[in-house]
Design a protein around this motif. Structure first.
Motif, PDB file in Angstrom:
ATOM      1  N   UNK A  64       0.819  -1.212   0.000  1.00 18.18           N
ATOM      2  CA  UNK A  64       0.000   0.000   0.000  1.00 18.18           C
ATOM      3  C   UNK A  64       0.853   1.262   0.000  1.00 18.18           C
ATOM      4  N   UNK A  65       2.166   1.087   0.136  1.00 21.81           N
ATOM      5  CA  UNK A  65       3.040   2.259   0.289  1.00 21.81           C
ATOM      6  C   UNK A  65       3.442   2.872  -1.047  1.00 21.81           C
ATOM      7  N   UNK A  66       3.053   2.203  -2.144  1.00 20.01           N
ATOM      8  CA  UNK A  66       3.486   2.620  -3.485  1.00 20.01           C
ATOM      9  C   UNK A  66       3.323   4.127  -3.742  1.00 20.01           C
ATOM     10  N   UNK A  67       2.126   4.650  -3.500  1.00 14.10           N
ATOM     11  CA  UNK A  67       1.855   6.055  -3.816  1.00 14.10           C
ATOM     12  C   UNK A  67       2.768   6.993  -3.047  1.00 14.10           C
ATOM     13  N   UNK A  68       2.984   6.707  -1.777  1.00 12.65           N
ATOM     14  CA  UNK A  68       3.850   7.542  -0.948  1.00 12.65           C
ATOM     15  C   UNK A  68       5.293   7.447  -1.417  1.00 12.65           C
ATOM     16  N   UNK A  69       5.695   6.242  -1.819  1.00 10.84           N
ATOM     17  CA  UNK A  69       7.072   6.078  -2.282  1.00 10.84           C
ATOM     18  C   UNK A  69       7.279   6.866  -3.573  1.00 10.84           C
ATOM     19  N   UNK A  70       6.234   6.895  -4.419  1.00  9.58           N
ATOM     20  CA  UNK A  70       6.295   7.733  -5.627  1.00  9.58           C
ATOM     21  C   UNK A  70       6.581   9.185  -5.216  1.00  9.58           C
ATOM     22  N   UNK A 235       2.712  15.958  -2.395  1.00  2.61           N
ATOM     23  CA  UNK A 235       1.362  15.388  -2.328  1.00  2.61           C
ATOM     24  C   UNK A 235       1.030  14.526  -3.547  1.00  2.61           C
ATOM     25  N   UNK A 236       2.033  14.274  -4.377  1.00  2.00           N
ATOM     26  CA  UNK A 236       1.776  13.492  -5.579  1.00  2.00           C
ATOM     27  C   UNK A 236       1.541  12.015  -5.213  1.00  2.00           C
ATOM     28  N   UNK A 237       0.950  11.318  -6.135  1.00  3.06           N
ATOM     29  CA  UNK A 237       0.853   9.867  -5.983  1.00  3.06           C
ATOM     30  C   UNK A 237      -0.202   9.389  -5.012  1.00  3.06           C
ATOM     31  N   UNK A 238      -1.096  10.287  -4.595  1.00  2.74           N
ATOM     32  CA  UNK A 238      -2.173   9.862  -3.679  1.00  2.74           C
ATOM     33  C   UNK A 238      -3.014   8.770  -4.330  1.00  2.74           C
ATOM     34  N   UNK A 239      -3.219   7.725  -3.638  1.00  2.00           N
ATOM     35  CA  UNK A 239      -4.043   6.583  -4.051  1.00  2.00           C
ATOM     36  C   UNK A 239      -3.577   5.919  -5.358  1.00  2.00           C
ATOM     37  N   UNK A 240      -2.325   6.160  -5.754  1.00  2.00           N
ATOM     38  CA  UNK A 240      -1.783   5.449  -6.918  1.00  2.00           C
ATOM     39  C   UNK A 240      -1.753   3.943  -6.668  1.00  2.00           C
ATOM     40  N   UNK A 241      -1.532   3.569  -5.394  1.00  2.00           N
ATOM     41  CA  UNK A 241      -1.436   2.138  -5.080  1.00  2.00           C
ATOM     42  C   UNK A 241      -2.727   1.412  -5.454  1.00  2.00           C
ATOM     43  N   UNK A 242      -3.849   2.136  -5.302  1.00  2.00           N
ATOM     44  CA  UNK A 242      -5.123   1.474  -5.575  1.00  2.00           C
ATOM     45  C   UNK A 242      -5.296   1.217  -7.072  1.00  2.00           C
ATOM     46  N   UNK A 243      -4.871   2.197  -7.902  1.00  2.00           N
ATOM     47  CA  UNK A 243      -4.940   1.983  -9.345  1.00  2.00           C
ATOM     48  C   UNK A 243      -4.042   0.819  -9.767  1.00  2.00           C
ATOM     49  N   UNK A 244      -2.855   0.767  -9.144  1.00  2.00           N
ATOM     50  CA  UNK A 244      -1.911  -0.293  -9.514  1.00  2.00           C
ATOM     51  C   UNK A 244      -2.470  -1.660  -9.133  1.00  2.00           C
ATOM     52  N   UNK A 245      -3.010  -1.760  -7.918  1.00  2.00           N
ATOM     53  CA  UNK A 245      -3.570  -3.030  -7.467  1.00  2.00           C
ATOM     54  C   UNK A 245      -4.760  -3.400  -8.350  1.00  2.00           C
ATOM     55  N   UNK A 246      -5.579  -2.385  -8.694  1.00  2.98           N
ATOM     56  CA  UNK A 246      -6.738  -2.642  -9.553  1.00  2.98           C
ATOM     57  C   UNK A 246      -6.293  -3.216 -10.896  1.00  2.98           C
ATOM     58  N   UNK A 247      -5.230  -2.632 -11.472  1.00  7.99           N
ATOM     59  CA  UNK A 247      -4.754  -3.113 -12.771  1.00  7.99           C
ATOM     60  C   UNK A 247      -4.301  -4.566 -12.677  1.00  7.99           C
ATOM     61  N   UNK A 248      -3.560  -4.882 -11.599  1.00 15.08           N
ATOM     62  CA  UNK A 248      -3.069  -6.250 -11.434  1.00 15.08           C
ATOM     63  C   UNK A 248      -4.237  -7.224 -11.297  1.00 15.08           C
TER      64      UNK A 248
END
Lengths: 312, 508
Positions: A64-70, A235-248
């Motif tokens: 879930x940390x993907x967006x923050x790491x971005x 503040x970039x990358x908010x909720x990017x993790x959800x899009x990535x998980x959704x794609x997978x």
């Protein structure tokens, strides 16, 4: 043909084709080459993240940390990429290094503390966001060098650079997952961790590696994003993790582990991109787009489980 | 009034009827393949009726249809004089058929009483009456002679106790027919005798049992009649007393088996593995043995004697506190399964689902899992080497799969086990530990695994064989180590060992 078979979901494929045919009949712009370049450029960041998280999901984990790491690696790269400071390789390596560090942190906590990946990465997500705000002092970092801005904004022979990165990473990730011993171990760990361990596989090493890889790709995505918007945004990358998980997940990965593919994930990424693009072309409000996306995610998993039932 | 009389007389007629279940010409196909072909079966009140057949004979499909989990294509099921069609599980439960599953389906965090009354809680206006739930559970456990506190959480029970609770639950559902699928696969001998006592008690009360097991001695000990299925076809129903074991086996496999344990004589070589003073707190202590090249050491003992714990420690799956392991006279340490495999110790776990194979991976991928890195000298999997190895193993071990690319979930238990053994053999071990290698697999596959073990023996491997089936231990081993409550009570040669002696040492 084998490739399509691997997607394991004709249903979603048909839905995808229907969407494409409908969109192209309604909007003549849709099927143009330039529109597809736009679609692929738009999905490139989500693709990198989704490839990384696919590895994690196949081992039965989640990140879930993907967006923050971005955000944090993007900010770190931006700090190193200001005009007349360092050569472009420095911010690139810096961003990748920060991403890798967070991945290793996730991996270390998950393998050593035995806390569930969901919780660990949730914590690291918050830590990452906080650090992004701290090192940027909460302000966007702009005035980046020309060469750095080329990563997200440049093109080679008319092909936007992000698309080139996307395909290079796609090829590397597919080969790693399908052709290497490490890739096989990823599936084995997710399929049955105990059996993998009893078969002589160093399960912790495999887990460390997938989180590290996911972090590294998040770092790369952070660099790409910063370069595209020519600003390091905490503040970039908010909720990017959800899009990535959704794609997978749309691409056939199972969150219970052991199942998934990079090809499938790319397909999921493109499906999301095409839908967003098409709904934009049709002037559908972004509020409705979110509803559609949710329906697609659940529909994809439903279709998959129906397929499984028929098979059984 | 008249209707009431009618119902009452129907009830008496039903009660007096001896035959409570009648199945005629039952057929079922899956995607064109006939898995049940004209099955005939009947069940009488108060009998134990064994259902025998190899894996894939159609037993579980048949039971699923009886339980209402699957619809039949054609045929009749007459239950209590009433013809049944297209029904659901809860309907069959209501009509008095219950099944004790191989895998126990209970909520681990709830107590015994809460589990037994799950879905039929005693309540007043949705307010739970816990007092009555516990009271009734206690009464129920008492009538079944089960000595466990109704207040215990399921997760604290042994597998045997969980099974007893399952039976209690079936009884509380007013079951007239109880299907038991391999109920003793995880039970110790003592627990088995408790189970059999309960079965006898139930049958004396008129409950009929359909009993499925691969263990021949149990079948003869408990059952009144035996029905044999083979390849989805009904073969025969016989009274257990009139059916000699040899005849039963040939009915099941469709050919005669002269000798279940093919004996081969081979010279025994040097000591390969030696274990001295192996101890782990609370599990086992002071275990000493050695196994030579070309020798089979059988480990006998009751469930809970520490057999699996000892070999898991040797194979690097668990730690041990004291003691030493020598391989080829060299002292070694086994901190992990990986380390053990490097030393040439191969382990086939008793729990093949948990520790044996990866269900989503193919036959090929499972076979090569432990030897991938030795098959190639780069980071990449060598496709040609991998396929060659998998095909060779598939042929040698006669693994029945549509291809080496078939996923393990779609294989029968016996073939899954062969794949697990193939995986361990692919890592070229010098010592192979087989922990209950034939558990839950049919007699044909058992026979092939025995042949395979003898082949390995002739190739000079040191073999450790754990089995709860004494005939298997006696048929295969050169020497027998007996454990009891974590202690080594005897180490006998095959000549001096008798069933009585081993049992005596096992309960020492």
């Amino acid at each position: 043909m084998q490739y399509i078979k691997n997607l394991k979901q004709y249903g979603i494929l048909i839905a995808f084709l229907v969407v494409c045919v409908t969109l192209s009949s309604i909007s003549p712009q849709f099927l143009t080459f330039s529109n597809w370049l736009i679609i692929f450029t738009q999905v490139s960041i989500n693709a990198l993240l989704a490839f990384g998280v696919t590895f994690v999901i196949i081992t039965g984990g989640i990140d879930l940390s993907i967006g923050s790491v971005v955000a944090v690696s993007g900010v770190a790269a931006a700090l190193l990429a200001r005009q007349d400071s360092y050569p472009v390789i420095v911010p690139i390596l810096g961003g990748l290094f920060v991403g890798l560090l967070f991945g290793l942190l996730n991996g270390l906590l998950i393998t050593k503390s035995k806390i569930a990946p969901f919780i660990v990465t949730l914590g690291v997500m918050t830590i990452g966001r906080g650090l992004a705000l701290i090192i940027s002092k909460g302000r966007p970092i702009s005035n980046l060098s020309e060469s750095f801005n080329f990563i997200g904004g440049g093109d080679i022979l008319g092909i936007p650079f992000p698309i080139i990165i996307l395909f290079i990473v796609f090829i590397i990730c597919s080969i790693v997952l399908k052709k290497t011993i490490f890739g096989r171990y990823v599936y084995a760990v997710g399929g049955n961790q105990q059996a993998a361990w009893a078969s002589g596989i160093n399960v912790n090493q495999v887990k460390m590696a997938v989180y590290a890889l996911c972090g590294l790709l998040s770092g790369l995505a952070g660099i790409l994003l910063t370069s595209r918007i020519t600003t390091g945004q905490p503040n970039a990358g908010m909720s990017f993790e959800l899009d990535a998980i959704a794609a997978a997940v749309i691409g056939g990965s199972s969150t219970s582990g052991g199942v998934g593919s990079i090809q499938g994930t790319l397909f999921g990424v493109i499906l999301i991109g095409v839908l967003n693009n098409g709904l934009d072309l049709l002037n559908v409000s972004s509020y409705y787009q979110q509803v559609v996306m949710g329906v697609i995610i659940i529909g994809a998993v439903l279709l998959d489980s129906w397929n499984q039932k028929i098979k059984d | 009034m008249l209707a009431g009389c009618k119902a009452l007389s129907a009830f008496f007629e039903y009660m007096s009827q001896k035959r409570i279940l009648e199945v005629q010409n039952l057929c079922k196909s899956f995607s064109g393949v006939k898995v049940l072909d004209n099955i005939t079966f009947n069940l009488e009140k108060g009998e134990v009726h064994a259902l025998m057949g190899e894996n894939g004979a159609g037993k579980s499909t048949f039971m699923k249809i009886l339980m209402g989990l699957l619809p039949a294509d054609s045929g009749e099921i007459i239950l209590g004089g009433e013809k049944i069609q297209h029904t659901h599980v809860h309907e069959m439960l209501k009509r008095g058929i219950s099944m004790i599953h191989q895998e126990i389906l209970m909520v681990p965090e709830l107590t015994i009483a809460q589990n037994i009354f799950l879905g039929k809680e005693i309540h007043r206006f949705s307010w739970l009456n816990e007092k009555d739930i516990y009271k009734k559970t206690r009464e129920l456990l008492k009538t079944l002679n089960i000595n466990i506190d109704a207040n215990t959480k399921m997760k604290h029970l042994s597998i045997a106790d969980k099974q007893m609770v399952e039976i209690a639950k079936a009884i509380s559902n007013n079951a007239k027919i109880i299907i038991m699928d391999e109920p003793t696969s995880a039970l110790s001998d003592k627990e088995v005798s408790t189970l059999f006592a309960i079965i006898k008690d139930l049958t004396s009360k008129g409950v009929a049992i359909i009993y499925i097991s691969h263990k021949m001695d149990e079948i003869y000990q408990i059952s009144d009649r035996i029905t044999v299925l083979r390849d989805g076809q009904y073969i025969a129903t016989k009274s257990a007393q009139e059916l000699p074991i040899k005849y039963l086996i040939s009915m099941m496999v469709g050919r005669e088996i002269e000798d279940i344990f093919p004996k081969t004589e081979h010279p025994i070589g040097e000591t390969i593995i030696k274990v001295t003073n192996l101890s782990q707190t609370g599990k086992f202590e002071n275990i000493n043995f050695e196994v030579k090249s070309g020798e089979i050491l059988g480990i006998a003992g009751l469930v809970g004697a520490g057999r699996t714990e000892v070999v898991r420690a040797i194979a690097g799956l668990d730690e041990f506190k004291e003691g030493e392991i020598f391989i080829n006279e060299e002292k070694v340490t086994v901190p992990s399964p990986k380390a053990a495999m490097k030393l040439g110790i191969g382990y086939v776990s008793e729990d093949r689902k948990a520790f044996g194979f990866i269900p989503q991976l193919s036959v090929k991928q499972n076979i090569t899992l432990s030897s991938l890195s030795s098959l190639s000298n780069s980071w990449f999997v060598s496709d040609t080497q991998e396929e060659a190895l998998a095909n060779q193993m598939k042929n040698n071990l006669k693994i029945k799969a549509s291809s080496i690319n078939q996923k393990l979930i779609y294989l029968s238990g016996g073939n899954q086990q062969k794949v697990v053994i193939a995986k361990v053999l692919s890592s070229s071990p010098q010592i192979i530990i087989l922990d209950e290698p034939t558990r839950g697999i049919d007699i044909g596959a058992k026979f092939e695994i025995y042949k395979l073990i003898n082949e390995l023996k002739s190739k000079g491997l040191a073999i450790i064989l754990i089995s709860s089936e004494l005939p298997e231990i006696f048929g295969m081993s050169d020497r027998i180590l007996v454990l009891s409550k974590g202690k080594q009570t005897a180490l006998l040669s095959r000549q001096e060992a008798t069933q009585e002696k081993v049992m005596q040492y096992a309960i020492h």
